[in-house]
Design an enzyme around this catalytic site. Structure first.
Site, PDB file in Angstrom:
ATOM      1  N   LYS A  96      36.954 170.676  91.058  1.00 28.59           N
ATOM      2  CA  LYS A  96      36.946 172.066  90.605  1.00 28.59           C
ATOM      3  C   LYS A  96      38.138 172.738  91.276  1.00 28.59           C
ATOM      4  O   LYS A  96      38.162 172.926  92.494  1.00 28.59           O
ATOM      5  CB  LYS A  96      35.640 172.775  90.989  1.00 28.59           C
ATOM      6  CG  LYS A  96      35.667 174.236  90.578  1.00 28.59           C
ATOM      7  CD  LYS A  96      34.450 175.006  91.006  1.00 28.59           C
ATOM      8  CE  LYS A  96      34.720 176.498  90.897  1.00 28.59           C
ATOM      9  NZ  LYS A  96      33.649 177.313  91.468  1.00 28.59           N
ATOM     10  N   GLY A 157      29.951 185.580  93.419  1.00 27.74           N
ATOM     11  CA  GLY A 157      28.894 186.093  94.292  1.00 27.74           C
ATOM     12  C   GLY A 157      28.481 187.526  94.006  1.00 27.74           C
ATOM     13  O   GLY A 157      27.655 188.088  94.725  1.00 27.74           O
ATOM     14  N   ALA A 183      30.684 181.833  88.085  1.00 30.37           N
ATOM     15  CA  ALA A 183      30.849 183.000  88.953  1.00 30.37           C
ATOM     16  C   ALA A 183      30.252 184.284  88.363  1.00 30.37           C
ATOM     17  O   ALA A 183      30.484 184.619  87.212  1.00 30.37           O
ATOM     18  CB  ALA A 183      32.303 183.256  89.306  1.00 30.37           C
ATOM     19  N   GLY A 184      29.492 184.952  89.205  1.00 27.89           N
ATOM     20  CA  GLY A 184      28.990 186.279  88.854  1.00 27.89           C
ATOM     21  C   GLY A 184      27.639 186.300  88.172  1.00 27.89           C
ATOM     22  O   GLY A 184      27.089 187.369  87.922  1.00 27.89           O
ATOM     23  N   ASN A 205      25.695 179.528  91.953  1.00 26.79           N
ATOM     24  CA  ASN A 205      25.508 179.221  93.375  1.00 26.79           C
ATOM     25  C   ASN A 205      24.752 180.334  94.075  1.00 26.79           C
ATOM     26  O   ASN A 205      23.563 180.220  94.360  1.00 26.79           O
ATOM     27  CB  ASN A 205      26.856 178.954  94.059  1.00 26.79           C
ATOM     28  CG  ASN A 205      26.694 178.463  95.491  1.00 26.79           C
ATOM     29  OD1 ASN A 205      25.621 178.527  96.086  1.00 26.79           O
ATOM     30  ND2 ASN A 205      27.743 177.960  96.077  1.00 26.79           N
ATOM     31  N   THR A 206      25.431 181.468  94.301  1.00 28.94           N
ATOM     32  CA  THR A 206      24.852 182.539  95.114  1.00 28.94           C
ATOM     33  C   THR A 206      23.473 182.989  94.618  1.00 28.94           C
ATOM     34  O   THR A 206      22.555 183.195  95.422  1.00 28.94           O
ATOM     35  CB  THR A 206      25.807 183.747  95.150  1.00 28.94           C
ATOM     36  OG1 THR A 206      27.060 183.302  95.671  1.00 28.94           O
ATOM     37  CG2 THR A 206      25.263 184.862  96.024  1.00 28.94           C
TER      38      THR A 206
END
Lengths: 254, 68
Positions: A96, A157, A183-184, A205-206
């Protein structure tokens, strides 16, 4: 829906999961298991000479395709160096690619990302670049041989959901390689939305790692992605501005 | 023997000849999950046991951590 195939490898799960920020290695391992994911991302850092990082022990390299990222790279040169180290450590070509010189919004540098992608594809890497939702850049990355593109929904995040929908639509429409929205994404509905508008997969992830109960949130994301996938395969109805009665239109007792 | 590892000068009283000696001395167990650069050149894992480390070598040892 077409099966998800990246660089000749087929995946059943459209949910990719990052491994940062979990409260414990146990929580990470259990969350990955619950998510049903087949692809996880990791970062590369200097080994702590005073003790090993237990995160690594929580990730089963035989069970998951472990894709290292180049987080921390500020330009193409650093990204290429990190990529080569990642390959030496993992023995895998998957990468990545992320080049994020801006520490506040962590937005990817398009020029440096494209430069690095070109070099790394030539070196045999399977490159999945993290980029802004820029349709022109996505085509350029596809042209240099990237295996997929990973446009952002919102800053990393931020849990802001899909803020780039207009541009994701264009990317999805034009792309000949899989589109992984990265992301996001903060809630399962955001992931479902990404799949519903035609993304091939999402990376989270987050939202999972930082939830109070990561395992439960992993399950929620899994269900959301599967729900959206099932809905697309069901042949959903078209939107309509006028009503369309669900009950018989004959009057009561006629 | 002093070596520059990950930006720190580390002193070793034991004899360190190969890179593998060094990694074991540093208590790094998963050698199949680390990557090493000596003076910016990547050393393949298969060469850890035949790569001789020298005084003043600048060594980077990296491995995986959680990340998105």
């Amino acid at each position: 829906m077409k099966p998800l195939v990246i660089a000749g490898r087929q995946f059943k799960s459209r949910l990719f999961v990052g491994t940062g920020k979990y409260s414990s290695p146990e929580s990470l391992a259990a969350s990955l298991d619950e998510s049903g994911t087949e692809v996880v991302t990791v970062a590369l850092r200097r080994v702590d000479l005073s003790g090993s990082d237990p995160t690594l022990d929580a990730i089963d390299f035989d069970k998951y395709l472990v894709v290292p990222n180049t987080s921390g790279a500020k330009d193409a040169e650093e990204a290429v160096r990190l990529a080569r180290l990642a390959r030496a450590a993992s023995g895998l070509d998957w990468l990545k690619l992320e080049v994020t010189p801006d520490p506040v919004y962590l937005l990817p540098d398009p020029y440096e990302t494209l430069k690095a992608a070109e070099t790394l594809v030539k070196e045999g890497f399977t490159v999945l670049p993290y980029i802004h939702a820029d349709p022109v850049l996505c085509k350029r990355l596809e042209d240099v041989g990237c295996a997929a593109v990973m446009p952002l929904a919102a800053p990393i995040g931020s849990a802001r959901g899909i803020r780039t929908e207009e541009f994701l639509n264009i990317i999805i429409d034009q792309s000949n390689v899989p589109v992984v929205v990265d992301a996001g994404l903060g809630m399962p509905s955001h992931a479902a939305k990404a799949i519903e508008i035609g993304a091939d997969a999402v990376l989270v992830n987050t939202a999972i790692a930082a939830a109070k109960d990561s395992v439960l949130m992993a399950k929620a994301f899994k269900l959301a992605v599967e729900a959206a996938e099932a809905a697309l395969m069901s042949g959903p109805v078209e939107e309509n501005t006028q009503a369309s009665a669900s009950s018989p239109l004959t009057g009561f007792l006629e | 023997m002093n070596l520059n590892i990950n930006g720190q000068i580390k002193e070793f009283s034991e004899e360190i000849i190969t890179l593998e000696d060094l990694l074991l001395n540093l208590n790094i167990k998963k050698l199949d999950r680390v990557a090493v650069e000596i003076n910016r050149k990547i050393i393949e894992q298969s060469s850890f046991n035949e790569t001789v480390v020298h005084l003043d070598d600048c060594i980077e040892i990296v491995s995986f951590v959680g990340g998105g």
